[in-house]
Design an enzyme around this catalytic site. Structure first.
Site, short mmCIF file in Angstrom:
data_model
loop_
_atom_site.label_atom_id
_atom_site.label_comp_id
_atom_site.label_asym_id
_atom_site.label_seq_id
_atom_site.Cartn_x
_atom_site.Cartn_y
_atom_site.Cartn_z
N LEU A 40 0.88 -1.15 0.01
CA LEU A 40 -0.18 -0.01 0.07
C LEU A 40 0.98 1.21 -0.13
CD1 LEU A 40 -2.86 -0.79 2.61
CD2 LEU A 40 -2.98 -0.85 0.08
N THR A 41 1.95 1.23 -0.81
CA THR A 41 2.33 2.71 -0.96
C THR A 41 1.61 3.35 -1.76
OG1 THR A 41 4.02 1.84 -2.69
CG2 THR A 41 4.75 1.67 -0.51
N ALA A 88 5.72 -3.48 -8.64
CA ALA A 88 6.92 -2.76 -8.98
C ALA A 88 6.63 -1.06 -8.59
CB ALA A 88 6.81 -2.83 -10.62
N THR A 130 7.94 -5.01 -18.65
CA THR A 130 7.63 -4.20 -19.45
C THR A 130 8.52 -4.13 -20.81
OG1 THR A 130 7.71 -1.65 -19.80
CG2 THR A 130 9.19 -2.63 -18.08
N ASP A 131 8.02 -3.50 -22.02
CA ASP A 131 8.67 -3.49 -23.13
C ASP A 131 9.81 -2.39 -23.05
OD1 ASP A 131 7.35 -1.07 -23.04
OD2 ASP A 131 6.54 -1.34 -25.08
N GLU A 132 9.84 -1.72 -21.97
CA GLU A 132 11.11 -0.56 -21.72
C GLU A 132 12.32 -1.26 -21.49
OE1 GLU A 132 8.30 2.73 -19.43
OE2 GLU A 132 10.45 2.81 -19.49
N TYR A 157 14.21 3.10 -14.07
CA TYR A 157 13.20 2.37 -13.91
C TYR A 157 13.25 1.13 -14.88
CZ TYR A 157 8.67 0.45 -15.44
OH TYR A 157 7.75 -0.69 -15.57
N SER A 160 15.80 -1.45 -13.68
CA SER A 160 15.78 -2.30 -12.65
C SER A 160 14.72 -3.31 -12.92
CB SER A 160 14.79 -1.49 -11.27
OG SER A 160 13.68 -0.87 -11.81
N LYS A 161 13.74 -3.08 -13.94
CA LYS A 161 12.90 -4.22 -14.54
C LYS A 161 13.62 -5.18 -15.10
CE LYS A 161 9.00 -4.75 -14.16
NZ LYS A 161 8.05 -5.68 -13.16
N ARG A 221 4.33 5.57 -28.28
CA ARG A 221 4.11 4.30 -27.35
C ARG A 221 2.98 3.34 -27.85
NH1 ARG A 221 8.01 6.28 -25.87
NH2 ARG A 221 8.65 6.96 -23.78
N GLY A 283 16.77 11.28 -20.94
CA GLY A 283 16.92 10.08 -21.47
C GLY A 283 15.73 9.55 -22.03
N HIS A 284 14.82 10.29 -22.52
CA HIS A 284 13.63 10.10 -22.91
C HIS A 284 13.60 8.96 -24.05
CE1 HIS A 284 9.18 11.76 -23.53
NE2 HIS A 284 8.91 10.49 -23.30
O1 TDX Z 1 3.11 14.70 -18.06
C1 TDX Z 1 3.49 14.04 -19.06
N1 TDX Z 1 3.99 14.52 -20.37
C2 TDX Z 1 4.47 13.49 -21.30
O2 TDX Z 1 4.77 14.09 -22.42
C3 TDX Z 1 4.05 12.53 -18.75
C4 TDX Z 1 3.71 11.94 -17.38
C5 TDX Z 1 4.33 11.78 -19.81
N2 TDX Z 1 4.71 12.32 -20.79
C6 TDX Z 1 5.12 11.44 -21.89
C7 TDX Z 1 6.39 10.64 -21.57
C8 TDX Z 1 6.32 9.39 -22.52
O3 TDX Z 1 6.78 9.89 -23.86
O4 TDX Z 1 4.15 10.44 -22.28
C9 TDX Z 1 4.80 9.24 -22.47
C10 TDX Z 1 4.11 8.17 -21.48
O5 TDX Z 1 4.72 8.39 -20.25
P1 TDX Z 1 4.40 7.53 -18.95
O6 TDX Z 1 2.87 7.21 -18.78
O7 TDX Z 1 5.27 8.37 -17.66
O8 TDX Z 1 4.77 6.29 -19.30
P2 TDX Z 1 6.33 5.64 -19.99
O9 TDX Z 1 7.47 6.70 -19.71
O10 TDX Z 1 6.33 5.41 -21.48
O11 TDX Z 1 6.58 4.34 -19.29
C11 TDX Z 1 5.49 3.51 -19.19
O12 TDX Z 1 5.72 2.47 -19.78
C12 TDX Z 1 5.90 1.24 -19.40
C13 TDX Z 1 5.24 3.20 -17.75
O13 TDX Z 1 5.23 4.30 -16.82
C14 TDX Z 1 5.70 2.14 -17.12
O14 TDX Z 1 5.11 1.65 -15.88
C15 TDX Z 1 5.44 0.90 -18.06
O15 TDX Z 1 6.31 -0.27 -17.64
#
Ligand code: TDX
Length: 531
Positions: A40-41, A88, A130-132, A157, A160-161, A221, A283-284
């Site tokens: 429950l975090t 996770a 995850t696919d990441e 993240y 670690s996965k 995505r 690192g996006h």
């Molecule tokens: O405010 C935002 N603005 C934005 O442009 C946020 C929160 C994200 N983004 C972008 C970053 C990513 O390109 O949107 C895309 C999706 O972001 P996230 O929801 O943070 O997901 P992502 O970074 O793709 O990672 C996710 O995919 C695999 C999940 O967080 C992981 O838990 C999963 O395993």
């Protein structure tokens, strides 16, 4: 509810979004009991499962996957036929801000579960990943991640996965633990924390806030509805081949964040003025795309939810369930705000300089001039506090005016202070009067004028003395973190021989008290023994 066979128990470890959906789906179609362990975090709110409070098929246990003793006692008691590890820390932005928790939960936690499963001869350990872990694809490539793609994680993240996936496979190869793994693309649907992209966009719009898009928004995505993902896990659990990994992805390919946001705006009847482009995530990863032909061929799975329909249903869900997401949203936006503060603080850091006296800081701030005058940021408290490694809570603001040739000091007080000369020309001498300091007796001098904007942070115990230069009055502000009480001030003669300050004037105007200040030797005899 059907007969519950104790030997058929499922032991589910879950924390948050996908686990919640899995349990809710599972309980509608199976008689088997689920043991749900969650610490429950923030990502695992018990409210997700509020509807199951009285459901005997769902046994909830609050606990940590890193707690081996607890895990072993649960395995002994319930003898589950499978463990599914949903646990996770999963938010990339949080992993950038504080990687440690990700290593602990995702790597150490998975290891603890694996080890307990091995000792208790668990018949099936399914790991949700995850696919990441595969890193990032080029925007223009038609390549997709597949089961043979090499691991190339880029964020704490995903690293670690990746580590947890390797451990799961190692336990299979080394100890013969019966495992399966699913690596899924980005999920969306009900019960996803508002810190993640799609719920953040929807809930921001509901709350009348702008939509923050990182960088140019051209990040792709492979969106999959959470129900499709849960169905894949269920299938792998029942029909998957032990030791195998299955990749799971969505129906729509190449939808970038900007296009996705435009779909949500349309669903919610808003326009593109709601979009705000903000600083990119470090690192996006550019693109994820998943080839799910293996699970399709071997187990007959395919994603059934099309993005347009299910995005609309997801918007509806968030519109009707603000009781669920509002508290989480507050926490998520608090996190983002803190990150923004840290980023903007970094810019100010370059203006703060250490000096040869430990703790004494010189702030040389820039001045932004225009036809109206100028604007100057004197101090950012978060930057200052980070550098001094402590709080500097201002209790009292003071303004002093000195006529030309006035010298005040040299005074060492028991409070920390910030001095900022506002007008006139000023000279300041700061001496280290901390008896136990390695730089005791050291002096730093500074010149101030309107064209030379500076401020000083002077920690307690340093002697400070200011002198008005030129022909005009000097005005300066000093901010202190204790209510002023002159009784604990230590004062030393302004022209003390041992300090040997190079004053720019010979005959200053002094207060009667400052004329009578003792010498350094008299005040600190212990520092002059044998000298
Ligand atoms: O405010 C935002 N603005 C934005 O442009 C946020 C929160 C994200 N983004 C972008 C970053 C990513 O390109 O949107 C895309 C999706 O972001 P996230 O929801 O943070 O997901 P992502 O970074 O793709 O990672 C996710 O995919 C695999 C999940 O967080 C992981 O838990 C999963 O395993």
């Amino acid at each position: 509810m059907g007969l519950i066979n104790r030997l058929n128990y499922f032991y589910i470890n879950f924390k948050g979004f996908i686990g919640t959906n899995f349990i809710l789906d599972w309980l509608t179609q199976s008689d088997e009991e689920i043991i749900n362990l969650d610490n429950l975090t923030y990502a695992g709110s018990l409210e997700n499962l509020a509807s199951l409070k009285d459901d005997k098929q769902h046994v909830f246990i609050k606990g940590d996957i890193c707690d081996s003793t607890l895990i072993i006692s649960l395995l002994t008691k319930y003898k589950p036929r499978a463990i599914i590890n949903f646990a996770a820390e999963s938010h990339v932005d949080r992993s950038i801000a504080s990687p440690e928790e990700f290593v602990v939960t995702n790597v150490t936690g998975t290891w603890a579960l694996l080890d307990a499963a091995r000792e208790n001869n668990v018949k099936h350990f399914h790991h949700v990943s995850t696919d990441e872990v595969f890193g990032s694809l080029d925007l223009n490539t038609s390549k997709k991640f597949h089961e043979g793609t090499l691991y190339e994680p880029k964020s704490p993240y995903s690293a670690s996965k990746a580590g947890s996936d390797h451990l799961v496979r190692a336990y299979h190869e080394t100890y013969g633990l019966p495992i399966t793994i699913t690596n899924s693309s980005n999920n969306y649907g009900p019960y996803q924390d508002a810190e993640k992209f799609i719920p953040r966009v929807i809930t921001n719009l509901i709350e009348g806030k702008k939509i923050p898009i990182y960088g140019d928004g051209k990040y792709v995505r492979d969106w999959i509805h959470v129900e499709d993902h849960c169905r894949a896990i269920d299938l792998v659990l029942h029909k998957g081949k032990i030791g195998e990994t299955y990749l799971v992805g969505g129906q729509v390919k190449n939808t970038n964040n900007l296009e996705l946001v435009k779909k949500i705006l349309k669903i919610m009847g808003k326009d593109e003025n709601e979009i705000e482009f903000i600083t990119d995530r470090p690192g996006h990863d550019r693109k994820y795309a998943v080839d799910w032909r293996k699970i399709n061929k071997e187990l007959g799975w395919e994603p059934l939810h099309d993005l347009d329909t299910w995005l609309t249903k997801t918007v509806d869900w968030y519109m009707s369930n603000d009781w669920w997401w509002k508290p989480l949203k507050k926490e998520a936006e608090g996190f983002y705000e803190e990150q923004r503060d840290i980023k903007s603080a970094d810019k100010f850091k370059e203006f703060v300089k250490e000096t040869s006296i430990p703790g004494l800081l010189l702030i040389e701030m820039p001045t932004y001039k225009d036809a109206r005058g100028f604007f100057r940021e004197v101090t950012r408290m978060n930057v200052l506090e980070k550098i001094i490694g402590d709080k500097f809570k201002i209790k009292q603001w003071n303004h002093a005016k000195s006529k030309p040739k006035v010298v005040r000091g040299l005074h060492a007080e028991s409070h920390n202070k910030l001095i900022y000369p506002v007008s006139g020309k000023m000279f300041a001498a700061i001496a280290d009067l901390r008896a136990d300091s390695p730089t005791f007796g050291k002096v730093e001098t500074f010149n101030f004028s309107e064209g030379n904007p500076r401020a000083l942070y002077i920690p307690k115990g340093l002697g400070n003395s200011v002198c008005a230069l030129g022909t005009k009055n000097v005005n300066y502000l000093y901010l202190i973190d204790k209510y002023y009480d002159g009784s604990d001030t230590k004062a030393v003669a302004w022209d003390d021989q041992d300090l040997n300050i190079k004053w720019p004037i010979k005959k200053p105007i002094l207060s009667q008290r400052d004329k009578e200040n003792p010498t350094l030797r008299k005040l600190f005899p212990e520092r002059f023994v044998g000298k």
